[in-house]
Scaffold this active site. Structure first.
Site, mmCIF file in Angstrom:
data_model
loop_
_atom_site.group_PDB
_atom_site.id
_atom_site.type_symbol
_atom_site.label_atom_id
_atom_site.label_comp_id
_atom_site.label_asym_id
_atom_site.label_seq_id
_atom_site.Cartn_x
_atom_site.Cartn_y
_atom_site.Cartn_z
ATOM 1 N N GLU A 100 -74.467 -35.307 -61.479
ATOM 2 C CA GLU A 100 -75.526 -35.568 -61.416
ATOM 3 C C GLU A 100 -75.869 -35.789 -59.914
ATOM 4 O O GLU A 100 -75.410 -36.150 -58.854
ATOM 5 C CB GLU A 100 -75.818 -37.654 -61.923
ATOM 6 C CG GLU A 100 -75.334 -38.179 -62.388
ATOM 7 C CD GLU A 100 -76.753 -37.987 -63.119
ATOM 8 O OE1 GLU A 100 -77.734 -37.704 -63.031
ATOM 9 O OE2 GLU A 100 -76.695 -38.720 -64.473
ATOM 10 N N CYS A 143 -81.609 -39.391 -53.435
ATOM 11 C CA CYS A 143 -81.342 -38.252 -54.499
ATOM 12 C C CYS A 143 -82.918 -37.999 -54.741
ATOM 13 O O CYS A 143 -83.156 -36.201 -54.758
ATOM 14 C CB CYS A 143 -80.006 -38.042 -55.419
ATOM 15 S SG CYS A 143 -80.412 -39.490 -57.272
HETATM 16 P P1 NAD Z 1 -70.312 -34.884 -52.084
HETATM 17 O O1 NAD Z 1 -70.599 -34.001 -53.143
HETATM 18 O O2 NAD Z 1 -70.468 -34.222 -50.291
HETATM 19 O O3 NAD Z 1 -68.989 -35.755 -51.484
HETATM 20 C C1 NAD Z 1 -69.316 -36.801 -52.659
HETATM 21 C C2 NAD Z 1 -67.333 -36.753 -52.602
HETATM 22 O O4 NAD Z 1 -66.780 -35.407 -53.149
HETATM 23 C C3 NAD Z 1 -66.805 -37.576 -51.569
HETATM 24 O O5 NAD Z 1 -66.751 -39.033 -51.913
HETATM 25 C C4 NAD Z 1 -65.479 -36.510 -51.080
HETATM 26 O O6 NAD Z 1 -64.519 -37.195 -51.398
HETATM 27 C C5 NAD Z 1 -65.507 -35.976 -52.464
HETATM 28 N N1 NAD Z 1 -65.580 -34.058 -52.527
HETATM 29 C C6 NAD Z 1 -66.569 -33.882 -50.938
HETATM 30 N N2 NAD Z 1 -65.909 -32.925 -50.670
HETATM 31 C C7 NAD Z 1 -64.747 -31.875 -51.850
HETATM 32 C C8 NAD Z 1 -64.289 -31.173 -52.098
HETATM 33 N N3 NAD Z 1 -64.181 -30.101 -51.462
HETATM 34 N N4 NAD Z 1 -63.453 -31.445 -53.470
HETATM 35 C C9 NAD Z 1 -63.371 -32.109 -53.849
HETATM 36 N N5 NAD Z 1 -63.821 -33.099 -53.693
HETATM 37 C C10 NAD Z 1 -64.639 -32.988 -52.813
HETATM 38 O O7 NAD Z 1 -71.725 -35.739 -51.792
HETATM 39 P P2 NAD Z 1 -72.758 -36.042 -50.709
HETATM 40 O O8 NAD Z 1 -73.326 -35.421 -49.956
HETATM 41 O O9 NAD Z 1 -72.478 -37.041 -49.525
HETATM 42 O O10 NAD Z 1 -73.926 -36.920 -51.278
HETATM 43 C C11 NAD Z 1 -75.078 -35.992 -51.254
HETATM 44 C C12 NAD Z 1 -75.520 -35.073 -52.500
HETATM 45 O O11 NAD Z 1 -75.497 -36.213 -53.224
HETATM 46 C C13 NAD Z 1 -76.822 -35.457 -52.294
HETATM 47 O O12 NAD Z 1 -77.215 -33.746 -52.506
HETATM 48 C C14 NAD Z 1 -77.772 -36.632 -53.056
HETATM 49 O O13 NAD Z 1 -79.098 -35.752 -53.815
HETATM 50 C C15 NAD Z 1 -76.574 -36.365 -54.552
HETATM 51 N N6 NAD Z 1 -77.168 -37.010 -55.149
HETATM 52 C C16 NAD Z 1 -77.470 -37.534 -56.079
HETATM 53 C C17 NAD Z 1 -77.765 -37.982 -56.909
HETATM 54 C C18 NAD Z 1 -78.226 -38.353 -58.588
HETATM 55 O O14 NAD Z 1 -77.854 -39.087 -59.605
HETATM 56 N N7 NAD Z 1 -78.470 -37.058 -59.304
HETATM 57 C C19 NAD Z 1 -77.120 -39.914 -56.329
HETATM 58 C C20 NAD Z 1 -77.535 -39.868 -55.528
HETATM 59 C C21 NAD Z 1 -76.432 -38.533 -54.251
#
Ligand code: NAD
Length: 472
Positions: free
Chosen positions: A226, A260
């Site tokens: 997602e 999102c």
């Molecule tokens: P992110 O993907 O940067 O981080 C999410 C998690 O991934 C973190 O908690 C972290 O522990 C882990 N992570 C980060 N870097 C990593 C790596 N290199 N290796 C392994 N794990 C890692 O998420 P974000 O940027 O904080 O979230 C925002 C994004 O999420 C936006 O793009 C938003 O649109 C999207 N989003 C989508 C939905 C949906 O339902 N489609 C809902 C909410 C947010």
């Protein structure tokens, strides 16, 4: 007072790493020893989750306020009540969802039982996001439990108060082995992803989504991703502008734009831009007063890193027509509208995820469709128009995870609609029964008996082969 955020991300120890194998192993043993599979246990676990939400609503609201300064109304409506309704729906529908399906069968199988059995996958990993840190962590868990799985739950460390509270509460209500909560940041997630899961459900950015999918490939683990991206909004002159502006500004301002499916940017003609900006200015004043910083209804930006990023986008793109005030100490950004934004401006290069709405001028709907189709497929596409032909034009000529006409965000709450992205905005979908289906393997089953008549139907398949048997 808000719970203390004493969790420090980014400290992996060997002990932690050994733990992950142990945690997943225990979850697998719980699954294999039938601690999650029966209808009775699934319902019990769902009721326990419901109880957790009912009994801890005040603490959950405090944690959400601590992480995002979320107002009570947004915490209750978009997180706690939303989850409760989803659980109640699952409890009411579970028996029918679990029912074995019997598809039409060909003549050759007329005496056989042909069925699709709903199997849980086993041990699934759910990784939540920080923007709706309770809802986006537990909503997939509801479906995973309903489908009979063990679930390793990983809340986002970027909303630490909520993550910590989830980790404290879940073991009080659910079987600790079958539903462990793992806390951690990038390093911990990297280690956790080395374990073998039977399904991974990830909510977050596209870039980390790719990392999750690559890790899942090791065991060919299926994934739901997602993700995010820029969700465009096209508006024409046939709308009721007073209502349209309310619906658009609301979608941008809830959770301070950190949604999102928030409308990321507006595409319209210059004439519409002018009307829109005037109405939006009045509306924002009516909702949040002349001093929106002191309105209790506006959330804060989740971290200094995101605040700095947003400020940079805001000050280097188009011109500020509404808003623009900010306060770094308070992680506050006023709802802001940028006009005459160029496609080459920084704000049009990445998902905004903040309370800033850029407007890009287009000549007409075809121009807007070309703009959208020359970029990656959005999570949601919004069209504001009273002209049904125009609505259909966008529906047919564009590709996006979801499509919503004359409103924003609300399609998320229609539980019978699958919610998910397409292309870089994600793969797979969930909500309501679709979440149950996501975490369910549809096992094809053929069951025969030793009936002599049935056997005679298939006698031609045995050797010795002959031309006669071939023509039967
Ligand atoms: P992110 O993907 O940067 O981080 C999410 C998690 O991934 C973190 O908690 C972290 O522990 C882990 N992570 C980060 N870097 C990593 C790596 N290199 N290796 C392994 N794990 C890692 O998420 P974000 O940027 O904080 O979230 C925002 C994004 O999420 C936006 O793009 C938003 O649109 C999207 N989003 C989508 C939905 C949906 O339902 N489609 C809902 C909410 C947010």
């Amino acid at each position: 007072s808000p719970p203390k955020n004493n969790y420090i991300p980014g400290t992996v120890t060997n002990e932690n790493m050994a733990n992950y194998a142990d945690i997943v192993e225990k979850a697998r043993t719980a699954f294999n020893s039938n601690q999650t599979k029966s209808l009775h246990l699934r319902k019990h676990h769902l009721r326990q989750l419901l109880k957790l939400l009912k009994e801890n609503s005040p603490d959950l609201q405090i944690a959400l306020a601590s992480d995002l300064r979320k107002s009570k109304q947004e915490a209750v409506l978009f997180e706690i009540e939303y989850l409760k309704n989803d659980i109640i729906n699952a409890l009411n529908s579970l028996e029918s969802w679990m029912k074995t399906e019997r598809p039409d069968k060909p003549l050759i199988n007329i005496l056989d039982d042909v069925l699709i059995h709903k199997d849980p996958y086993g041990v699934v990993l759910v990784m939540g996001a920080w923007n709706y840190p309770l809802q986006l962590t537990l909503l997939p868990v509801v479906g995973a439990i309903a489908a009979g799985n063990s679930v390793v739950i990983k809340p986002s460390e970027i909303a630490p108060a909520t993550a910590k509270l989830i980790a404290e509460l879940v073991p009080k209500y659910l079987n600790r082995d079958a539903f462990p909560v793992v806390l951690g940041g990038v390093e911990e997630t990297t280690e956790l992803l080395k374990q073998r899961f039977d399904y991974i459900f990830y909510t977050g950015s596209t870039s980390v989504g790719k990392i999750v999918r690559a890790a899942a490939n090791e065991y060919l683990t299926p994934v739901t991703l997602e993700l995010g991206g820029k969700s465009p909004l096209y508006i024409d002159g046939t709308v009721n502008m007073d209502i349209a502006v309310k619906r658009i500004i609301w979608g941008k301002c809830i959770n301070a734009g950190q949604t999102c499916i928030a409308p990321d940017y507006v595409l319209c003609t210059r004439q519409i831009q002018n009307t829109f900006v005037e109405k939006a200015k009045q509306l924002l004043k009516a909702w949040y007063t002349d001093d929106p910083k002191n309105s209790p209804d506006l959330c804060r930006i989740v971290s200094e890193k995101h605040f700095v990023r947003l400020l940079d986008l805001m000050t280097n793109s188009g011109s500020i027509s509404v808003g623009g005030r900010h306060d770094k100490k308070d992680l506050y950004i006023e709802p802001t509208i940028l006009t005459d934004v160029k496609p080459t401006d920084p704000i049009m290069k990445e998902e905004i995820f903040g309370p800033i709405l850029p407007i890009v001028i287009v000549d007409n709907a075809y121009d807007a469709i070309n703009y959208i189709n020359s970029r990656s497929k959005p999570l949601t596409l919004y069209v504001f128009s009273s002209d049904q032909e125009m609505q259909n034009l966008f529906m047919r000529q564009t590709s996006s995870g979801s499509f919503c006409v004359n409103d924003t965000v609300s399609h998320y709450a229609v539980e019978n609609l699958p919610f998910g992205g397409v292309g870089l905005s994600g793969m797979g979908a969930y909500h309501g029964k679709h979440t149950f289906d996501t975490f369910t393997h549809r096992k094809s089953c053929l069951v025969k008996d030793f009936n002599i008549i049935g056997e005679s139907f298939s006698s031609a398949k045995y050797p010795p082969y002959s031309e006669k048997k071939l023509s039967m």
